[in-house]
Motif scaffolding. Structure first.
Motif, PDB file in Angstrom:
ATOM      1  N   LEU A   1      56.209  -1.813  -8.479  1.00 44.88           N
ATOM      2  CA  LEU A   1      57.501  -1.216  -8.123  1.00 44.88           C
ATOM      3  C   LEU A   1      58.002  -0.226  -9.165  1.00 44.88           C
ATOM      4  O   LEU A   1      58.654   0.756  -8.826  1.00 44.88           O
ATOM      5  CB  LEU A   1      58.544  -2.312  -7.900  1.00 44.88           C
ATOM      6  N   ASP A   2      57.716  -0.500 -10.415  1.00 45.17           N
ATOM      7  CA  ASP A   2      58.198   0.383 -11.470  1.00 45.17           C
ATOM      8  C   ASP A   2      57.052   1.222 -11.997  1.00 45.17           C
ATOM      9  O   ASP A   2      55.937   0.728 -12.089  1.00 45.17           O
ATOM     10  CB  ASP A   2      58.816  -0.434 -12.605  1.00 45.17           C
ATOM     11  N   PRO A   3      57.246   2.468 -12.300  1.00 46.30           N
ATOM     12  CA  PRO A   3      58.490   3.206 -12.393  1.00 46.30           C
ATOM     13  C   PRO A   3      58.905   3.909 -11.100  1.00 46.30           C
ATOM     14  O   PRO A   3      59.937   4.568 -11.047  1.00 46.30           O
ATOM     15  CB  PRO A   3      58.190   4.233 -13.471  1.00 46.30           C
ATOM     16  N   ALA A   4      58.123   3.745 -10.028  1.00 44.32           N
ATOM     17  CA  ALA A   4      58.401   4.469  -8.782  1.00 44.32           C
ATOM     18  C   ALA A   4      59.806   4.204  -8.262  1.00 44.32           C
ATOM     19  O   ALA A   4      60.473   5.114  -7.772  1.00 44.32           O
ATOM     20  CB  ALA A   4      57.366   4.092  -7.721  1.00 44.32           C
ATOM     21  N   ARG A   5      60.260   2.970  -8.362  1.00 43.14           N
ATOM     22  CA  ARG A   5      61.591   2.633  -7.836  1.00 43.14           C
ATOM     23  C   ARG A   5      62.677   3.462  -8.517  1.00 43.14           C
ATOM     24  O   ARG A   5      63.608   3.934  -7.868  1.00 43.14           O
ATOM     25  CB  ARG A   5      61.835   1.136  -8.003  1.00 43.14           C
ATOM     26  N   GLN A   6      62.564   3.665  -9.840  1.00 39.09           N
ATOM     27  CA  GLN A   6      63.566   4.467 -10.552  1.00 39.09           C
ATOM     28  C   GLN A   6      63.507   5.929 -10.122  1.00 39.09           C
ATOM     29  O   GLN A   6      64.541   6.574  -9.943  1.00 39.09           O
ATOM     30  CB  GLN A   6      63.358   4.372 -12.073  1.00 39.09           C
ATOM     31  N   VAL A   7      62.304   6.445  -9.946  1.00 36.57           N
ATOM     32  CA  VAL A   7      62.145   7.841  -9.520  1.00 36.57           C
ATOM     33  C   VAL A   7      62.741   8.028  -8.122  1.00 36.57           C
ATOM     34  O   VAL A   7      63.488   8.981  -7.874  1.00 36.57           O
ATOM     35  CB  VAL A   7      60.658   8.256  -9.558  1.00 36.57           C
ATOM     36  N   ILE A   8      62.437   7.118  -7.212  1.00 40.35           N
ATOM     37  CA  ILE A   8      62.965   7.193  -5.844  1.00 40.35           C
ATOM     38  C   ILE A   8      64.483   7.137  -5.863  1.00 40.35           C
ATOM     39  O   ILE A   8      65.158   7.920  -5.183  1.00 40.35           O
ATOM     40  CB  ILE A   8      62.374   6.068  -4.981  1.00 40.35           C
ATOM     41  N   ALA A   9      65.035   6.218  -6.644  1.00 44.98           N
ATOM     42  CA  ALA A   9      66.494   6.084  -6.721  1.00 44.98           C
ATOM     43  C   ALA A   9      67.145   7.380  -7.199  1.00 44.98           C
ATOM     44  O   ALA A   9      68.151   7.825  -6.633  1.00 44.98           O
ATOM     45  CB  ALA A   9      66.869   4.922  -7.639  1.00 44.98           C
ATOM     46  N   GLU A  10      66.577   7.988  -8.231  1.00 48.34           N
ATOM     47  CA  GLU A  10      67.160   9.225  -8.768  1.00 48.34           C
ATOM     48  C   GLU A  10      67.045  10.388  -7.798  1.00 48.34           C
ATOM     49  O   GLU A  10      68.008  11.129  -7.584  1.00 48.34           O
ATOM     50  CB  GLU A  10      66.508   9.586 -10.108  1.00 48.34           C
ATOM     51  N   LEU A  11      65.870  10.558  -7.187  1.00 47.36           N
ATOM     52  CA  LEU A  11      65.701  11.682  -6.256  1.00 47.36           C
ATOM     53  C   LEU A  11      66.564  11.516  -5.014  1.00 47.36           C
ATOM     54  O   LEU A  11      67.143  12.487  -4.516  1.00 47.36           O
ATOM     55  CB  LEU A  11      64.221  11.844  -5.885  1.00 47.36           C
ATOM     56  N   ALA A  12      66.669  10.289  -4.501  1.00 44.43           N
ATOM     57  CA  ALA A  12      67.515  10.047  -3.324  1.00 44.43           C
ATOM     58  C   ALA A  12      68.990  10.251  -3.664  1.00 44.43           C
ATOM     59  O   ALA A  12      69.741  10.847  -2.880  1.00 44.43           O
ATOM     60  CB  ALA A  12      67.272   8.641  -2.782  1.00 44.43           C
ATOM     61  N   ALA A  13      69.412   9.776  -4.829  1.00 45.49           N
ATOM     62  CA  ALA A  13      70.812   9.970  -5.242  1.00 45.49           C
ATOM     63  C   ALA A  13      71.118  11.455  -5.400  1.00 45.49           C
ATOM     64  O   ALA A  13      72.195  11.924  -4.989  1.00 45.49           O
ATOM     65  CB  ALA A  13      71.081   9.220  -6.541  1.00 45.49           C
ATOM     66  N   ASN A  14      70.187  12.211  -5.971  1.00 42.52           N
ATOM     67  CA  ASN A  14      70.398  13.659  -6.109  1.00 42.52           C
ATOM     68  C   ASN A  14      70.508  14.338  -4.751  1.00 42.52           C
ATOM     69  O   ASN A  14      71.350  15.219  -4.552  1.00 42.52           O
ATOM     70  CB  ASN A  14      69.269  14.300  -6.920  1.00 42.52           C
ATOM     71  N   ALA A  15      69.656  13.939  -3.799  1.00 42.16           N
ATOM     72  CA  ALA A  15      69.706  14.540  -2.461  1.00 42.16           C
ATOM     73  C   ALA A  15      71.041  14.231  -1.779  1.00 42.16           C
ATOM     74  O   ALA A  15      71.617  15.093  -1.110  1.00 42.16           O
ATOM     75  CB  ALA A  15      68.550  14.035  -1.601  1.00 42.16           C
TER      76      ALA A  15
END
Length: 140
Positions: A48-62
């Motif tokens: 899950l990590d670090p992908a989960r953090q990357v997904i969270a940041e990119l989705a929040a930015n979008a």
């Protein structure tokens, strides 16, 4: 015929897995992107990590910076061989700023700095206007 068989066997050794979902450009949509992606990674048996953090940041930015009223964003995950590719596409054509050093008391602006730290590679691809895709790749 032998070459075709060898090519087919090579494809079976490294199947391409993918997951795509379209979500509302809201904080709820960003949270749902993170939750759905986490479950998809679990179902694939991937870390899950670090992908989960990357997904969270990119989705929040979008949902925050790429938000256009009435338009959604798309999250796509692809696994090819030993690489997870994360793509978040929104309909705001503005390119994200380059990650930069921030003041310690800054309340925002760390998203792409975190993506840069957690991902092995990342970038931005312009789509048909007004779309853009921010992508990141993580080695598995």
């Amino acid at each position: 015929m032998i070459q075709e068989t060898a090519a087919a066997e090579a494809r079976l050794d490294h199947p391409v897995r993918d997951f795509t979902v379209q979500l509302s450009s809201t904080p709820r949509g960003a949270r749902l992107a993170r939750l759905l992606a986490t479950e998809q990674l679990r179902s694939w048996g991937l870390p899950l990590d670090p992908a989960r953090q990357v997904i969270a940041e990119l989705a929040a930015n979008a949902a925050t910076h790429g938000r256009v009223s009435g338009r959604d964003f798309r999250l796509a995950l692809y696994v090819v061989a030993d690489t997870l590719r994360i793509e978040v596409t929104d309909t705001c054509g503005d390119l994200p700023p380059c990650p930069q050093a921030l003041a310690p008391d800054a309340e925002s602006g760390r998203g792409l700095v975190l993506v840069e730290a957690f991902a092995d590679r990342w970038g931005v691809a312009q789509g048909p206007l007004p779309r853009k895709t921010v992508w990141a790749e993580c080695a598995l």
